[in-house]
Design a protein around this motif. Sequence first.
Motif, short mmCIF file in Angstrom:
data_model
loop_
_atom_site.label_atom_id
_atom_site.label_comp_id
_atom_site.label_asym_id
_atom_site.label_seq_id
_atom_site.Cartn_x
_atom_site.Cartn_y
_atom_site.Cartn_z
N THR A 93 0.60 -1.39 -0.10
CA THR A 93 -0.04 -0.09 0.19
C THR A 93 0.83 1.20 0.00
OG1 THR A 93 -1.79 -1.04 1.17
CG2 THR A 93 -1.81 1.37 1.06
N VAL A 94 0.93 2.00 -0.95
CA VAL A 94 1.60 3.39 -1.28
C VAL A 94 0.87 4.53 -0.96
CG1 VAL A 94 3.09 4.25 -2.83
CG2 VAL A 94 2.63 1.77 -2.95
N ILE A 95 1.37 5.17 -0.05
CA ILE A 95 0.85 6.72 0.06
C ILE A 95 1.91 7.61 0.14
CG2 ILE A 95 -0.93 5.76 1.80
CD1 ILE A 95 0.47 7.15 4.06
N PRO A 96 1.69 8.89 -0.38
CA PRO A 96 2.95 10.07 -0.50
C PRO A 96 2.45 10.68 0.69
CG PRO A 96 0.65 10.81 -1.20
CD PRO A 96 0.24 9.54 -1.10
N VAL A 97 3.77 11.35 1.25
CA VAL A 97 4.06 11.94 2.58
C VAL A 97 3.22 13.15 2.73
CG1 VAL A 97 6.02 13.27 2.10
CG2 VAL A 97 5.55 12.37 4.39
N ASP A 98 2.69 13.70 1.56
CA ASP A 98 2.15 15.04 1.49
C ASP A 98 0.46 14.95 1.45
OD1 ASP A 98 2.00 14.25 -1.11
OD2 ASP A 98 3.07 15.87 -2.10
N MET A 99 -0.31 13.84 1.87
CA MET A 99 -1.40 13.64 2.02
C MET A 99 -1.75 13.53 3.60
SD MET A 99 -3.34 10.92 -0.32
CE MET A 99 -3.24 11.64 -1.87
N TYR A 123 -8.06 4.94 -5.64
CA TYR A 123 -9.38 5.60 -5.49
C TYR A 123 -9.63 6.56 -6.79
CZ TYR A 123 -10.11 4.62 -0.49
OH TYR A 123 -10.38 4.20 0.52
N SER A 124 -10.64 6.51 -7.52
CA SER A 124 -10.86 7.28 -8.78
C SER A 124 -10.50 8.97 -8.51
CB SER A 124 -12.29 7.03 -9.01
OG SER A 124 -13.23 7.65 -8.18
N ASP A 125 -10.60 9.22 -7.50
CA ASP A 125 -10.17 10.82 -7.42
C ASP A 125 -8.65 11.13 -7.40
OD1 ASP A 125 -12.97 11.28 -7.26
OD2 ASP A 125 -12.96 11.18 -4.95
N SER A 126 -7.99 9.97 -7.03
CA SER A 126 -6.55 10.29 -7.01
C SER A 126 -5.78 8.98 -7.30
CB SER A 126 -6.25 10.92 -5.44
OG SER A 126 -4.75 10.96 -5.23
N LEU A 127 -4.66 9.08 -7.63
CA LEU A 127 -3.83 7.72 -7.93
C LEU A 127 -3.18 7.18 -6.49
CD1 LEU A 127 -1.88 8.58 -11.01
CD2 LEU A 127 -3.83 7.15 -10.90
N PHE A 128 -3.17 7.95 -5.68
CA PHE A 128 -2.59 7.92 -4.08
C PHE A 128 -4.04 7.94 -3.34
CE2 PHE A 128 1.05 9.29 -6.37
CZ PHE A 128 1.96 8.15 -6.25
N PRO A 129 -3.91 7.04 -2.32
CA PRO A 129 -3.22 5.98 -2.16
C PRO A 129 -3.51 4.70 -3.06
CG PRO A 129 -4.90 5.84 -0.52
CD PRO A 129 -5.08 7.10 -1.30
N SER A 168 -14.31 7.13 -3.77
CA SER A 168 -13.81 7.38 -2.58
C SER A 168 -15.04 8.17 -1.52
CB SER A 168 -12.85 8.66 -2.52
OG SER A 168 -13.26 9.66 -3.26
N THR A 169 -14.77 8.06 -0.45
CA THR A 169 -15.96 8.68 0.48
C THR A 169 -15.92 10.19 0.53
OG1 THR A 169 -14.30 8.32 2.30
CG2 THR A 169 -16.14 6.44 1.88
N THR A 170 -14.80 10.60 0.49
CA THR A 170 -14.60 12.10 0.46
C THR A 170 -13.36 12.70 -0.30
OG1 THR A 170 -14.16 14.14 1.57
CG2 THR A 170 -13.64 12.01 2.61
N ASN A 171 -13.28 13.72 -1.09
CA ASN A 171 -12.33 13.95 -1.80
C ASN A 171 -11.29 14.73 -0.86
OD1 ASN A 171 -13.56 13.23 -4.00
ND2 ASN A 171 -13.96 15.12 -4.94
N MET A 172 -11.51 15.37 0.36
CA MET A 172 -10.59 16.13 1.09
C MET A 172 -9.63 15.07 1.54
SD MET A 172 -11.38 19.21 0.99
CE MET A 172 -9.70 19.55 2.24
N GLN A 173 -9.86 13.88 1.86
CA GLN A 173 -8.80 12.88 2.48
C GLN A 173 -7.68 12.60 1.35
OE1 GLN A 173 -10.44 9.15 3.52
NE2 GLN A 173 -12.23 10.14 4.40
N LEU A 174 -8.07 12.65 0.16
CA LEU A 174 -7.10 12.53 -1.00
C LEU A 174 -6.34 13.70 -1.59
CD1 LEU A 174 -9.52 10.02 -3.01
CD2 LEU A 174 -7.56 9.60 -1.06
N THR A 175 -6.49 14.82 -0.68
CA THR A 175 -5.82 16.23 -1.17
C THR A 175 -4.24 16.27 -0.71
OG1 THR A 175 -7.80 17.39 -0.45
CG2 THR A 175 -5.63 18.71 -0.75
#
Length: 192
Positions: A93-99, A123-129, A168-175
């Motif tokens: 599972t890959v996440i960026p440090v800036d999320m 998630y469809s709103d973002s490539l990460f995570p 995704s459930t909310t776009n804010m989480q993927l900011t």
Amino acid sequence: MAQKNNPVFHGLVLAGGESRRMGKDKALLTIQGKSWLEYSCDRLVQSGCEHVYVSRNQGDGIADLIPNKGPVGGVYSVLHYICEHEIELDWLTVIPVDMPLLTVDAIRHLHQTVEQTGKSAFYSDSLFPFSIRVNTDLREKTSLAVNGDKTNSIRYLLKQCGAAEIASTTNMQLTNVNTPEEWSRVAHNNFI
């Protein structure tokens, strides 16, 4: 590979960027008394990852084997490390440090989806995570993604792996937070 009944998830925090737009190392900024790097690692552990790797060209991180290849270069380098050390896992599972708004629940939902479908997913709103199945084909696909002229992207890698897009459930989480202004806006609006 681990047993199918109990898939093994490991996490990866991508923290190797130059933070040019932020003007300082994003991994060292603080949130709730921790660096963004520590906070991100904690999120992965709390979501069920048995081990967390850090792609970072400083400190104890796993340095990029091929410089200037961006996030896909970090994934490639960590997969090389995993293969070299014969580490057994099913999913990375890959996440960026800036999320910083990414929640444990969002990561758990991703884990549940890949367990149920058996497919890599994001998630469809973002490539990460994203969670990606670790198998013999993955290293080859990652090598192609990092060494190609036009394919040096996470999007290409996920497409080659047949990753599924999930809502995704909310776009804010993927900011992603890349500038001081974005960080100020997130902090000011009490999102954290």
